[in-house]
Design a protein around this motif. Structure first.
Motif, PDB file in Angstrom:
ATOM      1  N   ALA A 175      -8.957   1.381 -26.109  1.00 53.25           N
ATOM      2  CA  ALA A 175      -8.384   2.729 -26.161  1.00 53.25           C
ATOM      3  C   ALA A 175      -7.084   2.768 -25.366  1.00 53.25           C
ATOM      4  CB  ALA A 175      -9.368   3.746 -25.595  1.00 53.25           C
ATOM      5  N   ASP A 176      -6.106   3.464 -25.910  1.00 52.89           N
ATOM      6  CA  ASP A 176      -4.794   3.530 -25.280  1.00 52.89           C
ATOM      7  C   ASP A 176      -4.800   4.402 -24.033  1.00 52.89           C
ATOM      8  OD1 ASP A 176      -3.591   1.908 -27.143  1.00 52.89           O
ATOM      9  OD2 ASP A 176      -2.909   3.563 -28.409  1.00 52.89           O
ATOM     10  N   VAL A 177      -4.054   3.942 -23.032  1.00 51.86           N
ATOM     11  CA  VAL A 177      -3.780   4.739 -21.835  1.00 51.86           C
ATOM     12  C   VAL A 177      -2.369   5.285 -21.983  1.00 51.86           C
ATOM     13  CG1 VAL A 177      -3.398   4.664 -19.345  1.00 51.86           C
ATOM     14  CG2 VAL A 177      -5.339   3.442 -20.348  1.00 51.86           C
ATOM     15  N   MET A 178      -2.276   6.595 -22.055  1.00 53.98           N
ATOM     16  CA  MET A 178      -0.993   7.274 -22.230  1.00 53.98           C
ATOM     17  C   MET A 178      -0.688   8.120 -20.999  1.00 53.98           C
ATOM     18  SD  MET A 178      -0.325   6.341 -25.412  1.00 53.98           S
ATOM     19  CE  MET A 178       0.988   7.457 -25.951  1.00 53.98           C
ATOM     20  N   ASP A 179       0.583   8.408 -20.783  1.00 58.35           N
ATOM     21  CA  ASP A 179       0.947   9.334 -19.714  1.00 58.35           C
ATOM     22  C   ASP A 179       2.242  10.038 -20.089  1.00 58.35           C
ATOM     23  OD1 ASP A 179       0.713  10.744 -17.400  1.00 58.35           O
ATOM     24  OD2 ASP A 179       1.280   9.110 -16.057  1.00 58.35           O
ATOM     25  N   LEU A 180       2.344  11.265 -19.596  1.00 62.31           N
ATOM     26  CA  LEU A 180       3.550  12.067 -19.833  1.00 62.31           C
ATOM     27  C   LEU A 180       4.522  11.924 -18.676  1.00 62.31           C
ATOM     28  CD1 LEU A 180       2.157  15.492 -21.129  1.00 62.31           C
ATOM     29  CD2 LEU A 180       3.122  13.637 -22.475  1.00 62.31           C
ATOM     30  N   ASP A 181       5.777  12.113 -18.980  1.00 62.21           N
ATOM     31  CA  ASP A 181       6.800  12.237 -17.956  1.00 62.21           C
ATOM     32  C   ASP A 181       6.669  13.655 -17.396  1.00 62.21           C
ATOM     33  OD1 ASP A 181       9.199  12.919 -16.610  1.00 62.21           O
ATOM     34  OD2 ASP A 181      10.302  11.392 -17.735  1.00 62.21           O
ATOM     35  N   GLU A 182       6.138  13.776 -16.165  1.00 58.77           N
ATOM     36  CA  GLU A 182       5.860  15.113 -15.620  1.00 58.77           C
ATOM     37  C   GLU A 182       7.125  15.935 -15.425  1.00 58.77           C
ATOM     38  OE1 GLU A 182       3.370  15.329 -12.223  1.00 58.77           O
ATOM     39  OE2 GLU A 182       1.600  14.592 -13.270  1.00 58.77           O
ATOM     40  N   ASP A 183       8.216  15.307 -15.028  1.00 61.19           N
ATOM     41  CA  ASP A 183       9.456  16.063 -14.833  1.00 61.19           C
ATOM     42  C   ASP A 183       9.913  16.671 -16.155  1.00 61.19           C
ATOM     43  OD1 ASP A 183       9.538  15.528 -12.129  1.00 61.19           O
ATOM     44  OD2 ASP A 183      10.704  13.682 -12.393  1.00 61.19           O
ATOM     45  N   ALA A 184       9.822  15.853 -17.235  1.00 55.73           N
ATOM     46  CA  ALA A 184      10.199  16.358 -18.557  1.00 55.73           C
ATOM     47  C   ALA A 184       9.221  17.437 -19.004  1.00 55.73           C
ATOM     48  CB  ALA A 184      10.230  15.214 -19.561  1.00 55.73           C
ATOM     49  N   TYR A 185       7.932  17.252 -18.674  1.00 56.71           N
ATOM     50  CA  TYR A 185       6.898  18.211 -19.062  1.00 56.71           C
ATOM     51  C   TYR A 185       7.139  19.574 -18.414  1.00 56.71           C
ATOM     52  CZ  TYR A 185       2.102  19.898 -19.882  1.00 56.71           C
ATOM     53  OH  TYR A 185       1.017  20.613 -20.273  1.00 56.71           O
ATOM     54  N   ARG A 186       7.569  19.553 -17.157  1.00 58.48           N
ATOM     55  CA  ARG A 186       7.843  20.817 -16.457  1.00 58.48           C
ATOM     56  C   ARG A 186       9.051  21.523 -17.061  1.00 58.48           C
ATOM     57  NH1 ARG A 186       6.554  17.290 -11.945  1.00 58.48           N
ATOM     58  NH2 ARG A 186       4.439  17.800 -11.244  1.00 58.48           N
ATOM     59  N   SER A 187       9.882  20.768 -17.767  1.00 55.87           N
ATOM     60  CA  SER A 187      11.043  21.351 -18.437  1.00 55.87           C
ATOM     61  C   SER A 187      10.737  21.724 -19.881  1.00 55.87           C
ATOM     62  CB  SER A 187      12.218  20.354 -18.411  1.00 55.87           C
ATOM     63  OG  SER A 187      12.555  20.010 -17.080  1.00 55.87           O
ATOM     64  N   GLY A 188       9.462  21.588 -20.255  1.00 55.97           N
ATOM     65  CA  GLY A 188       9.047  21.980 -21.598  1.00 55.97           C
ATOM     66  C   GLY A 188       9.156  20.885 -22.627  1.00 55.97           C
ATOM     67  N   LYS A 189       9.385  19.645 -22.189  1.00 53.67           N
ATOM     68  CA  LYS A 189       9.497  18.525 -23.116  1.00 53.67           C
ATOM     69  C   LYS A 189       8.273  17.620 -22.971  1.00 53.67           C
ATOM     70  CE  LYS A 189      14.548  18.499 -22.704  1.00 53.67           C
ATOM     71  NZ  LYS A 189      15.720  17.690 -22.273  1.00 53.67           N
ATOM     72  N   VAL A 190       7.707  17.218 -24.088  1.00 58.96           N
ATOM     73  CA  VAL A 190       6.543  16.340 -24.073  1.00 58.96           C
ATOM     74  C   VAL A 190       6.974  14.932 -24.445  1.00 58.96           C
ATOM     75  CG1 VAL A 190       4.275  15.890 -25.048  1.00 58.96           C
ATOM     76  CG2 VAL A 190       5.020  18.250 -24.678  1.00 58.96           C
ATOM     77  N   LYS A 191       6.974  14.047 -23.457  1.00 61.49           N
ATOM     78  CA  LYS A 191       7.339  12.652 -23.666  1.00 61.49           C
ATOM     79  C   LYS A 191       6.183  11.777 -23.199  1.00 61.49           C
ATOM     80  CE  LYS A 191      12.368  13.094 -23.133  1.00 61.49           C
ATOM     81  NZ  LYS A 191      13.547  12.633 -22.334  1.00 61.49           N
ATOM     82  N   ALA A 192       5.433  11.265 -24.131  1.00 66.52           N
ATOM     83  CA  ALA A 192       4.291  10.411 -23.793  1.00 66.52           C
ATOM     84  C   ALA A 192       4.644   8.953 -24.018  1.00 66.52           C
ATOM     85  CB  ALA A 192       3.084  10.786 -24.639  1.00 66.52           C
ATOM     86  N   LYS A 193       4.107   8.091 -23.168  1.00 64.23           N
ATOM     87  CA  LYS A 193       4.365   6.662 -23.259  1.00 64.23           C
ATOM     88  C   LYS A 193       3.057   5.900 -23.107  1.00 64.23           C
ATOM     89  CE  LYS A 193       7.048   2.950 -21.081  1.00 64.23           C
ATOM     90  NZ  LYS A 193       7.983   2.606 -19.967  1.00 64.23           N
ATOM     91  N   ARG A 194       2.915   4.803 -23.854  1.00 63.97           N
ATOM     92  CA  ARG A 194       1.722   3.972 -23.751  1.00 63.97           C
ATOM     93  C   ARG A 194       1.893   2.979 -22.615  1.00 63.97           C
ATOM     94  NH1 ARG A 194      -0.293  -0.932 -25.230  1.00 63.97           N
ATOM     95  NH2 ARG A 194      -2.445  -1.020 -26.022  1.00 63.97           N
ATOM     96  N   PHE A 195       0.856   2.888 -21.750  1.00 60.88           N
ATOM     97  CA  PHE A 195       0.942   1.998 -20.596  1.00 60.88           C
ATOM     98  C   PHE A 195      -0.069   0.863 -20.621  1.00 60.88           C
ATOM     99  CE2 PHE A 195       3.160   5.726 -19.152  1.00 60.88           C
ATOM    100  CZ  PHE A 195       4.196   5.209 -18.389  1.00 60.88           C
ATOM    101  N   GLY A 196      -0.887   0.802 -21.649  1.00 65.76           N
ATOM    102  CA  GLY A 196      -1.886  -0.255 -21.711  1.00 65.76           C
ATOM    103  C   GLY A 196      -3.131   0.237 -22.412  1.00 65.76           C
TER     104      GLY A 196
END
Length: 380
Positions: A175-196
């Motif tokens: 199963a993929d481990v994903m995470d959002l860029d919190e700074d971008a998220y607080r600005s209303g942008k959803v940027k998710a990246k796969r980390f493993g």
């Protein structure tokens, strides 16, 4: 009765920024601001909810964990047996504490890793494992839960754990481990990246016994198992090919002669010894290890009985098993064969009770191509 070795790591500050509108909990400054706004630590309570499902198995479980709110405090409160393998150096724990705790735990090869947090915590678990494939279950406690490694709720995680310890067959998947860029998220942008990725139960909302829709086509399933094992074979490593028809099918797919009721040894897809005795196998294994050569055992189980060692393959002596190691066992079986055990565990009967106990625990069985089924192993 075998004692299951579970691991627990809690990110105490997971989710702390959610209720106070900080949209995450990553970073010491964010956590400090959350506490200043009156946020409460709730990760521990979510873990208590999940672990309550393990009460019927309490005497059979021993945890590896970190000190204080990272695990020991909750386990102490619930009355579980545990060993502390990591002590954080600061009160407000950081990502490196989760990573260090997971690294310390991984050295003892637990049957299962339970962790509580959010996407950032899952990232830290992946980093701490450093590529080791230890089955894991995430208890959701964070603000952001985009990773597929978490149960849908703490209660769902508890049901997963109960099913595992109750002996129900469970398929593992990556199963993929994903995470959002919190700074971008607080600005209303959803940027998710796969980390493993992590190996997790196939159905996290509720783990159930593997269901087979109709009969498996033996040849197709065996071909899938063989393809998986052959794909993973390492150059210059020794493979001790055990007895039984499932292993024989792998040898057939390799185009090699096979001793159906014996043990053969192959290297670089060539047979180097056939129908070996226990003493011959010990000599081969000890020489290989002396030369820095990796060694793997490919075995199956006795149908209807569930024995993986001690029945029909006594060539795998205690010396061989200790030298090769549990982590280098490749256990193969169709799901139909596993399901025929009707919930009974797999068995190890080497003639040495201490060794049998060392080999007990959960094990991932190769049951298809890139398909694993998690099954309990107990001493005979």
């Amino acid at each position: 009765m075998h004692e299951f070795k579970l691991a627990l790591v809690i990110n105490p500050y997971a989710g702390i920024g959610g209720a106070v509108a900080l949209k995450g909990s990553d970073g010491a400054a964010v956590r400090a601001e959350a506490l200043a706004r009156g946020a409460e630590l709730k990760a521990g309570q979510r873990v208590r909810t999940a672990l309550a499902y393990l009460a019927p198995f309490q005497e059979r479980i021993r945890f590896l964990t970190a000190a204080g709110d990272m695990g020991a405090a909750v386990l102490d409160e619930l009355g579980f047996q545990y060993d502390v393998v990591y002590q954080p150096t600061q009160t407000q724990t950081e990502a490196e504490d989760t990573q260090a705790a997971v690294r310390a735990i991984a050295e003892s090869h637990p049957d299962l890793l339970i962790f509580a947090g959010g996407d950032g915590t899952a990232r830290d678990v992946v980093k701490g494992l450093g590529g080791q494939e230890i089955p894991a279950i995430g208890i959701p406690a964070g603000v952001k839960i985009h990773s597929a490694v978490y149960a849908v709720s703490p209660s769902a995680a508890g049901k997963v754990l109960y099913a595992l310890l109750n002996g129900e067959l469970t398929t593992l998947r990556a199963a993929d481990v994903m995470d959002l860029d919190e700074d971008a998220y607080r600005s209303g942008k959803v940027k998710a990246k796969r980390f493993g990725e992590l190996q997790v139960p196939g159905e996290l909302e509720y783990m159930q016994a593997v269901k087979i829709g109709g009969r498996e086509s033996d040849d197709l399933v065996l071909a899938d198992i063989a393809a998986d094992v052959i794909e993973g074979m390492e150059s210059d490593a020794l493979y001790l090919m055990g007895s039984g028809s499932t292993v024989a099918f792998i040898m057939e797919e390799l185009g090699l002669e096979n001793t159906l009721l014996g043990v053969d040894v192959i290297c670089n897809e060539k047979v180097i010894a056939t129908d070996v005795t226990g003493r011959q196998l010990e000599a081969l294994v000890l020489e290989a290890r002396k030369n820095g050569q990796d060694v793997y055992m490919v075995t199956t189980l006795i149908g209807g009985q569930g024995h993986i060692f001690g029945r029909g393959n006594q060539q795998f002596t205690p010396t061989v098993l200790r030298t090769v190691g549990r982590e280098h066992l490749i256990l193969v079986a169709t799901k139909a064969k596993l399901q025929a055990l009707q919930g009974r565990p797999l068995r190890v009967d080497t003639g040495e009770p201490e060794l049998d106990d060392e080999w007990a625990g959960f094990i991932a069985v190769v049951s298809g191509y890139h398909d694993r089924t998690m099954v309990a192993v107990e001493e005979a």
